[in-house]
Every structure is written in structure tokens, then in C-alpha cells.
Scaffold this active site. Structure first.
Site, PDB file in Angstrom:
ATOM      1  N   ASP A  12       0.456  -1.778   0.100  1.00 28.15           N
ATOM      2  CA  ASP A  12       0.246   0.646   0.302  1.00 28.15           C
ATOM      3  C   ASP A  12       0.878   1.285  -0.021  1.00 28.15           C
ATOM      4  O   ASP A  12       1.634   1.215   0.675  1.00 28.15           O
ATOM      5  CB  ASP A  12      -0.705  -0.054   1.499  1.00 28.15           C
ATOM      6  CG  ASP A  12      -1.615   0.985   1.309  1.00 28.15           C
ATOM      7  OD1 ASP A  12      -2.532   1.671  -0.271  1.00 28.15           O
ATOM      8  OD2 ASP A  12      -2.482   1.534   2.215  1.00 28.15           O
ATOM      9  N   HIS A  29       2.317   3.582  -9.115  1.00 28.32           N
ATOM     10  CA  HIS A  29       2.203   2.696  -9.117  1.00 28.32           C
ATOM     11  C   HIS A  29       3.591   1.684 -10.127  1.00 28.32           C
ATOM     12  O   HIS A  29       4.718   1.052  -9.300  1.00 28.32           O
ATOM     13  CB  HIS A  29       1.655   2.315  -9.689  1.00 28.32           C
ATOM     14  CG  HIS A  29      -0.314   2.473  -9.506  1.00 28.32           C
ATOM     15  ND1 HIS A  29      -0.145   2.042  -8.003  1.00 28.32           N
ATOM     16  CD2 HIS A  29      -1.176   2.799  -9.833  1.00 28.32           C
ATOM     17  CE1 HIS A  29      -1.539   2.309  -7.805  1.00 28.32           C
ATOM     18  NE2 HIS A  29      -1.779   2.819  -8.055  1.00 28.32           N
ATOM     19  N   LEU A 123      10.940 -21.103  -5.026  1.00 27.95           N
ATOM     20  CA  LEU A 123      10.254 -19.929  -4.757  1.00 27.95           C
ATOM     21  C   LEU A 123       9.034 -19.919  -5.271  1.00 27.95           C
ATOM     22  O   LEU A 123       9.226 -20.153  -6.617  1.00 27.95           O
ATOM     23  CB  LEU A 123      10.565 -18.344  -4.826  1.00 27.95           C
ATOM     24  CG  LEU A 123       9.561 -17.505  -4.515  1.00 27.95           C
ATOM     25  CD1 LEU A 123       9.185 -17.480  -2.651  1.00 27.95           C
ATOM     26  CD2 LEU A 123      10.659 -15.505  -4.297  1.00 27.95           C
TER      27      LEU A 123
HETATM   28  C1  FPP Z   1      -1.916   0.170  -3.583  1.00 30.25           C
HETATM   29  O1  FPP Z   1      -1.477   1.033  -3.202  1.00 30.25           O
HETATM   30  C2  FPP Z   1      -1.260  -0.716  -4.548  1.00 30.25           C
HETATM   31  C3  FPP Z   1      -2.337  -0.995  -5.538  1.00 30.25           C
HETATM   32  C4  FPP Z   1      -3.579  -1.143  -5.419  1.00 30.25           C
HETATM   33  C5  FPP Z   1      -1.866  -1.548  -7.234  1.00 30.25           C
HETATM   34  C6  FPP Z   1      -0.171  -2.268  -6.749  1.00 30.25           C
HETATM   35  C7  FPP Z   1       0.310  -2.802  -7.830  1.00 30.25           C
HETATM   36  C8  FPP Z   1       1.410  -2.571  -7.851  1.00 30.25           C
HETATM   37  C9  FPP Z   1       2.905  -1.743  -6.884  1.00 30.25           C
HETATM   38  C10 FPP Z   1       2.792  -2.290  -8.898  1.00 30.25           C
HETATM   39  C11 FPP Z   1       2.337  -3.663  -9.951  1.00 30.25           C
HETATM   40  C12 FPP Z   1       2.640  -5.075  -9.255  1.00 30.25           C
HETATM   41  C13 FPP Z   1       2.725  -5.989 -10.592  1.00 30.25           C
HETATM   42  C14 FPP Z   1       2.642  -7.061  -9.374  1.00 30.25           C
HETATM   43  C15 FPP Z   1       2.024  -6.085 -11.909  1.00 30.25           C
HETATM   44  P1  FPP Z   1      -2.871   3.116  -3.180  1.00 30.25           P
HETATM   45  O2  FPP Z   1      -2.729   3.481  -4.442  1.00 30.25           O
HETATM   46  O3  FPP Z   1      -3.593   2.483  -2.833  1.00 30.25           O
HETATM   47  O4  FPP Z   1      -1.613   3.644  -2.559  1.00 30.25           O
HETATM   48  P2  FPP Z   1      -2.622   4.758  -2.507  1.00 30.25           P
HETATM   49  O5  FPP Z   1      -3.050   4.208  -0.773  1.00 30.25           O
HETATM   50  O6  FPP Z   1      -1.263   5.900  -1.959  1.00 30.25           O
HETATM   51  O7  FPP Z   1      -3.331   4.999  -2.845  1.00 30.25           O
END
Ligand code: FPP
Length: 225
Positions: A12, A29, A123
């Protein structure tokens, strides 16, 4: 010392990081993907057998279309770029979640990657995509009901998306938010939970190793004394 078989992570904080440093959630992201690569490498080095990453939840469809499209593009590129490396490093890719609703081309690419890496043993990286724990539990109960099987712990565990995967020893959630957000609710019943203040793109191998070290010293009672 506690052995570590399985680490699960709620990654997150990408959006907030992106706004803060790049004026764009999507670039957050993108930066988050670098952390994914670092943590996979570190998991290998620590000889941990399972790593589960929450990449897209059933609730994430509520986000703006542009952000969803960006996330799926990142995923698509990640698979293109990484699958060869996964094979070289003996890493198996498994998806947990319902990808049947994905665009056909991406769905086929994901399935093919799972197929290509299925015999790898060092893994297993479980990517949670369109994953929600409540949906998983409903799917599981419905399946048992249809097959006329008893609702008991053994049958439930055999039919979850995570069947044959040990429950996580550790859950890490970055981004300074202390909740489970519908992630692995059954499987996390006895996991040690580490809430981390750093946003996911800032999280690094050092932070990860500190958590692993802390975990090893914890006395796990499982209801005993
Ligand atoms: C949460 O942060 C993150 C996500 C919903 C997406 C996670 C994706 C990645 C780490 C990159 C892509 C990964 C792969 C494996 C292709 P948020 O956007 O909710 O953050 P915020 O709380 O600051 O809004």
C-alpha cells in the site's frame, strides 16, 4: 528461531508516493514495481518458499478507468519482462483471484506464464489479482456444497485458492494503514502482522530483513501458553 515459509504483503502507498514525488498516482505504481522486484530477490536470498503479493483487489475496480488501465499495462509488461527470469531463477508464478473477467489476451498470457513456470521449486510467487477474501470463501463454500462435502477446516483449506500453500507466517502492510482490506482473512488467522509506516515504493530490502529478523524471535503460541 521461527522458520519462515510464507510471507504475504499488502503493497500500500503507491498512489500517495506518486502524488508526493511525481504528481501522478500512476508513477507511484510504476515505482512500486521496482520494490516488487527487490522484494522477490530478497525473498529468494532468504530462502523463503512462498511470497504472496496483493496486486489488485476486487474493490480496486472502483478506481478511475485510467488508473486501472495503467495497472493492467504494468502487469502485462511485468509478465513479458519477468517470466524468463522467473524460469532462470526457478520461480513459479501462481495467480490467486478471479482472472476470468480479464481481457482474453492478458488472461491467456497469465495462464501461459503459470504453465511455463509450474515445475519451478525454489520460490512460488502468488500474485493476488482481482482477489477478495470474502469472494474466495463464498466460492469455496459453494464448491463444497455442490460436491456435497462437509464444511470442515480440512475441506475448506483444500478448496481455497491457496490450497497446498502453507498459511502466511508473516503479513506485511506498508503505507501506514492498519487494516486487512479483505486479504486472506482465513489464511491470516495465526500470522504475525507487521504494519509499516513507509509507503510501498520506499520500502526496501533493509526494512524487509528487519521484519524477518523480528519475526524469528517471536514466540508463536497458537492458543497454547
Ligand atoms: C496500493 O496502493 C497498490 C495497488 C492497488 C497496486 C499494487 C501494484 C503494484 C505494486 C505495481 C504493480 C505490481 C505488479 C506485480 C504488476 P494505493 O494505490 O492504494 O496507494 P494509496 O493508498 O497511497 O492510494
Amino acid at each position: 528461531m521461527n522458520p519462515i515459509k510464507h510471507v504475504a504483503i499488502i503493497m500500500d502507498g503507491n498512489g500517495r508516493w506518486g502524488i508526493k514525488y511525481k504528481k501522478s498516482r500512476n508513477l507511484g505504481h510504476k515505482a512500486g514495481l521496482n520494490t516488487v522486484e527487490k522484494i522477490i530477490k530478497s525473498t529468494l536470498e532468504n530462502k523463503i518458499k512462498y511470497l504472496t503479493l496483493f496486486a489488485f483487489s476486487t474493490e480496486n475496480w472502483k478506481r478511475p478507468k485510467k488508473e486501472i488501465r495503467f495497472l493492467f499495462n504494468l502487469l502485462d509488461n511485468f509478465i513479458d519482462k519477468k517470466i524468463k527470469e522467473f524460469n532462470q531463477n526457478n520461480i513459479k508464478l501462481k495467480i490467486i483471484g478471479n482472472i476470468n473477467v480479464f481481457e482474453k489476451k492478458l488472461k491467456n498470457k497469465i495462464k501461459k506464464s503459470e504453465q511455463l513456470t509450474k515445475n519451478n521449486t525454489k520460490l512460488q510467487v502468488n500474485l493476488a489479482l482481482n482477489y477478495g477474501s470474502k469472494s474466495e470463501l463464498i466460492d469455496t463454500f459453494q464448491k463444497l456444497n455442490k460436491e456435497n462435502k462437509n464444511i470442515n477446516i480440512k475441506n475448506i483449506e483444500k478448496n481455497l485458492y491457496t490450497s497446498n500453500i502453507p498459511d502466511p507466517d508473516i503479513l506485511i502492510r506498508t503505507g501506514n494503514t492498519n487494516r486487512l482490506s479483505n486479504f486472506l482473512l482465513w489464511q491470516l488467522a495465526y500470522s504475525e502482522i507487521f504494519f509499516e509506516k513507509k509507503l510501498w515504493p520506499d520500502f526496501n530490502e533493509n526494512d524487509y530483513n528487519k521484519i524477518l529478523k523480528k519475526f524469528k524471535k517471536i514466540k508463536r503460541n497458537y492458543g497454547n501458553i
